[in-house]
Design an enzyme around this catalytic site. Structure first.
Site, PDB file in Angstrom:
ATOM      1  N   TYR A 162       1.059   2.887  30.704  1.00 29.27           N
ATOM      2  CA  TYR A 162       0.722   1.932  29.634  1.00 29.27           C
ATOM      3  C   TYR A 162       1.431   2.325  28.339  1.00 29.27           C
ATOM      4  O   TYR A 162       2.086   1.501  27.680  1.00 29.27           O
ATOM      5  CB  TYR A 162      -0.797   1.925  29.448  1.00 29.27           C
ATOM      6  CG  TYR A 162      -1.302   1.162  28.252  1.00 29.27           C
ATOM      7  CD1 TYR A 162      -1.195  -0.222  28.173  1.00 29.27           C
ATOM      8  CD2 TYR A 162      -1.914   1.834  27.185  1.00 29.27           C
ATOM      9  CE1 TYR A 162      -1.666  -0.912  27.064  1.00 29.27           C
ATOM     10  CE2 TYR A 162      -2.399   1.151  26.082  1.00 29.27           C
ATOM     11  CZ  TYR A 162      -2.265  -0.223  26.023  1.00 29.27           C
ATOM     12  OH  TYR A 162      -2.739  -0.893  24.925  1.00 29.27           O
ATOM     13  N   ARG A 234     -11.633  10.789  19.219  1.00 33.18           N
ATOM     14  CA  ARG A 234     -11.106   9.483  18.845  1.00 33.18           C
ATOM     15  C   ARG A 234     -11.566   9.156  17.419  1.00 33.18           C
ATOM     16  O   ARG A 234     -12.604   9.650  16.969  1.00 33.18           O
ATOM     17  CB  ARG A 234     -11.654   8.380  19.770  1.00 33.18           C
ATOM     18  CG  ARG A 234     -11.281   8.516  21.252  1.00 33.18           C
ATOM     19  CD  ARG A 234      -9.820   8.209  21.482  1.00 33.18           C
ATOM     20  NE  ARG A 234      -9.470   8.183  22.898  1.00 33.18           N
ATOM     21  CZ  ARG A 234      -9.025   9.231  23.585  1.00 33.18           C
ATOM     22  NH1 ARG A 234      -8.898  10.421  22.999  1.00 33.18           N
ATOM     23  NH2 ARG A 234      -8.693   9.110  24.856  1.00 33.18           N
ATOM     24  N   ARG A 317      -6.392  11.824  18.374  1.00 38.61           N
ATOM     25  CA  ARG A 317      -5.440  10.948  17.678  1.00 38.61           C
ATOM     26  C   ARG A 317      -6.062  10.408  16.392  1.00 38.61           C
ATOM     27  O   ARG A 317      -7.006   9.636  16.397  1.00 38.61           O
ATOM     28  CB  ARG A 317      -4.963   9.817  18.582  1.00 38.61           C
ATOM     29  CG  ARG A 317      -6.041   9.050  19.299  1.00 38.61           C
ATOM     30  CD  ARG A 317      -5.409   8.253  20.420  1.00 38.61           C
ATOM     31  NE  ARG A 317      -6.287   7.245  20.968  1.00 38.61           N
ATOM     32  CZ  ARG A 317      -6.161   6.787  22.211  1.00 38.61           C
ATOM     33  NH1 ARG A 317      -5.222   7.231  23.006  1.00 38.61           N
ATOM     34  NH2 ARG A 317      -6.979   5.846  22.652  1.00 38.61           N
TER      35      ARG A 317
HETATM   36  N1  UDP Z   1     -14.918   8.576  28.789  1.00 38.86           N
HETATM   37  C1  UDP Z   1     -16.103   9.258  29.033  1.00 38.86           C
HETATM   38  N2  UDP Z   1     -17.104   8.614  29.723  1.00 38.86           N
HETATM   39  C2  UDP Z   1     -16.990   7.327  30.160  1.00 38.86           C
HETATM   40  C3  UDP Z   1     -15.784   6.641  29.909  1.00 38.86           C
HETATM   41  C4  UDP Z   1     -14.755   7.291  29.213  1.00 38.86           C
HETATM   42  O1  UDP Z   1     -16.263  10.429  28.661  1.00 38.86           O
HETATM   43  O2  UDP Z   1     -17.969   6.822  30.742  1.00 38.86           O
HETATM   44  C5  UDP Z   1     -13.869   9.238  27.968  1.00 38.86           C
HETATM   45  C6  UDP Z   1     -12.415   9.119  28.419  1.00 38.86           C
HETATM   46  O3  UDP Z   1     -12.113  10.138  29.364  1.00 38.86           O
HETATM   47  C7  UDP Z   1     -11.671   9.310  27.108  1.00 38.86           C
HETATM   48  C8  UDP Z   1     -12.597   8.655  26.075  1.00 38.86           C
HETATM   49  O4  UDP Z   1     -13.881   8.584  26.697  1.00 38.86           O
HETATM   50  O5  UDP Z   1     -11.566  10.673  26.795  1.00 38.86           O
HETATM   51  C9  UDP Z   1     -12.192   7.277  25.616  1.00 38.86           C
HETATM   52  O6  UDP Z   1     -11.936   6.482  26.746  1.00 38.86           O
HETATM   53  P1  UDP Z   1     -11.809   4.905  26.688  1.00 38.86           P
HETATM   54  O7  UDP Z   1     -11.809   4.404  28.095  1.00 38.86           O
HETATM   55  O8  UDP Z   1     -12.837   4.326  25.790  1.00 38.86           O
HETATM   56  O9  UDP Z   1     -10.385   4.580  26.089  1.00 38.86           O
HETATM   57  P2  UDP Z   1      -9.192   5.375  25.359  1.00 38.86           P
HETATM   58  O10 UDP Z   1      -9.681   5.731  23.994  1.00 38.86           O
HETATM   59  O11 UDP Z   1      -8.878   6.606  26.188  1.00 38.86           O
HETATM   60  O12 UDP Z   1      -8.081   4.392  25.361  1.00 38.86           O
END
Ligand code: UDP
Length: 363
Positions: A162, A234, A317
Site C-alpha cells: 500500500y 499513532r 509516526r
Molecule cells: N491493532 C491492534 N489491535 C487491533 C487492531 C489493530 O493492536 O484490534 C494495531 C495495529 O497492529 C497497529 C495499530 O493498531 O499497530 C493501528 O492499526 P490500524 O489498523 O488502525 O491502522 P494503521 O494506523 O496501522 O494504518
C-alpha cells in the site's frame, strides 16, 4: 466551484462532502457505496453517482472535463486489506488512481490527491542496528513532507504494498508536474478519527481499523486485542480538524498549495495503541455505562496471528505540520481524549439505535 469528489462516501469523503456543500459548492460525488452520505442526498447542490470506478464504462473524462477541481479519495486504506488482497490494493491505489490523475492531466484540471502517512514507513530508530542517542526522542518519529527518507520492510512483508503504491502515485504526479506543469496537491493523512470511521466487525473476516475493534469489544464485552503488545504509536487527528485543513487546500488561496504535499495530523495527540485501549475503557466506563459493569480485558496477540503472514507495522509516526501552519494558517484543535470520546459517542448512539430497531422488529 464545481467539484468532482471521488470516494465521496468513505469516512473522510463523507465529512468533506458535507463541508463542501455547506460552503456552497456544487459537488459531483462518486462512490461505490451510499450509506455515509445518505443524509445529504436531497441537497440541491449534490449529484451522487453510485459507481465502481474500476468498470470501464464510467465517464471519467466527461466528469473531469466538467469540473473545476477533482478530489480523489478512492483507496483501500485499511491494513487488513493490504494483507488479504495485496494485488487489488495495488490496482486500486495505483492503477485506478493513475487513470484519474491522467484524466486531470488531459483536461488541465487541478487534482487534490489523498495519499497516506504510510509512505514514510518505519522510523530509523526502530531498525535493529540503529545508533541513536535517545530512541525515544520524538525527532526520530517525526516526518516532514519534503525532506524525510522512507524506510519500508522487505517484499515478504506485504503490508508495505500500500505504501509503495501510494508512493509511486505521488512520484508520478510529481513527474507530471515537472514535465507538463500538472497542478496537484497531495495530502498525507495521519490517522484521522471520527464518526463513520469504519464499520464494526460482524464476522471473523472483517478487519477494520483498531478503533472499531476496540469499540466493538466495549459494546460486546469481548477482549481488546493488542497486536504485538500495542507498543506502536499513532497521532490521532479528529476529522473536523482534518476537514478544516483540507478545505483550506481546496480554497488554495493565491495558488499556495500548487504542487505541494501536506501532512495533516495532530502531533500532540501521540499515543501507543495500549494507551488508546486503556483510554477507551476509561471513557466508556465514565461516559457510557449507566452503572458499573465489568470492562473487557486487554490481551496481547502476535501480529501474524491477528492479520496473517506478511504483517509488519509502522512503529511511530508524528506529522511535522510546519508547512500547513505556515502556508494555510492551520492548527489542529482537538486533543486525543475529546476526539476519542466524540467518536465513541457516535458508535454508542448508533448501537443503541440498532438495538431499539431490532427489538421493535422482533416485537
Ligand atoms: N491493532 C491492534 N489491535 C487491533 C487492531 C489493530 O493492536 O484490534 C494495531 C495495529 O497492529 C497497529 C495499530 O493498531 O499497530 C493501528 O492499526 P490500524 O489498523 O488502525 O491502522 P494503521 O494506523 O496501522 O494504518
Amino acid at each position: 466551484m464545481k467539484i468532482l469528489t471521488l470516494g465521496a462516501a468513505g469516512f473522510i469523503g463523507s465529512h468533506l462532502t458535507h463541508r463542501l456543500l455547506q460552503e456552497g459548492h456544487a459537488v459531483v460525488a462518486v462512490d461505490l457505496t451510499i450509506e455515509k452520505v445518505a443524509e445529504y442526498l436531497d441537497h440541491p447542490n449534490l449529484t451522487f453517482l453510485q459507481q465502481d470506478i474500476r468498470r470501464p464504462e464510467w465517464d471519467l473524462d466527461g466528469l473531469a472535463q466538467d469540473a473545476d477541481l477533482v478530489i480523489d479519495l478512492i483507496a483501500y486504506a485499511n491494513p487488513g486489506l493490504y494483507l488479504r488482497i495485496p494485488l487489488e490494493v495495488f490496482r486500486l491505489n495505483f492503477t485506478e488512481n493513475l487513470k484519474i490523475a491522467e484524466a486531470c492531466v488531459r483536461h488541465g484540471k487541478r487534482l487534490i490527491q489523498f495519499s497516506t502517512c504510510e509512505v514514510y514507513g518505519r522510523t530509523a530508530a526502530s531498525l535493529p542496528n540503529a545508533r541513536v542517542a535517545d530512541p525515544e526522542d520524538p525527532i526520530h518519529g517525526t516526518f516532514s513532507e519534503d525532506t524525510s527518507e522512507y524506510i519500508l520492510g522487505p517484499v515478504s512483508k506485504h503490508r508495505w504494498i500500500y505504501s509503495c503504491a501510494k508512493q509511486l502515485l505521488e512520484r508520478v504526479l510529481h513527474a507530471y508536474g515537472l514535465e507538463q506543469g500538472f497542478n496537484y496537491t497531495i495530502i498525507r493523512p495521519f490517522n484521522f478519527i471520527g464518526p463513520k470511521i469504519d464499520f464494526l466487525p460482524q464476522s471473523k473476516q472483517d478487519i477494520p481499523r483498531v478503533f472499531s475493534f476496540f469499540m466493538d469489544a466495549l459494546l460486546n464485552g469481548t477482549p481488546m486485542k493488542l497486536v504485538n503488545g500495542g507498543v506502536s504509536r499513532r497521532c490521532y487527528t479528529y476529522i473536523d480538524d482534518a476537514v478544516e485543513c483540507t478545505y483550506r487546500i481546496v480554497q488554495n488561496s493565491g495558488g499556495i498549495c500548487d504542487r505541494q504535499i501536506f501532512n495533516i495530523g495532530s502531533p500532540d495527540n501521540e499515543v501507543s495503541i495500549r494507551q488508546m485501549a486503556e483510554t477507551m475503557r476509561e471513557i466508556y466506563a465514565a461516559q457510557f455505562l449507566d452503572e458499573p459493569a465489568p470492562l473487557p480485558e486487554i490481551v496481547s496477540v502476535p501480529g501474524e496471528e491477528f492479520y496473517g503472514e506478511g504483517y509488519d507495522d509502522s512503529d511511530r509516526r508524528i506529522p511535522n505540520i510546519a508547512k500547513a501552519r505556515r502556508l494555510l494558517g492551520w492548527e489542529p484543535r482537538w486533543n486525543f481524549r475529546d476526539a476519542l470520546e466524540a467518536t465513541m459517542r457516535y458508535y454508542v448512539t448508533e448501537s443503541q439505535k440498532n438495538r431499539v430497531s431490532s427489538a421493535a422488529g422482533n416485537g
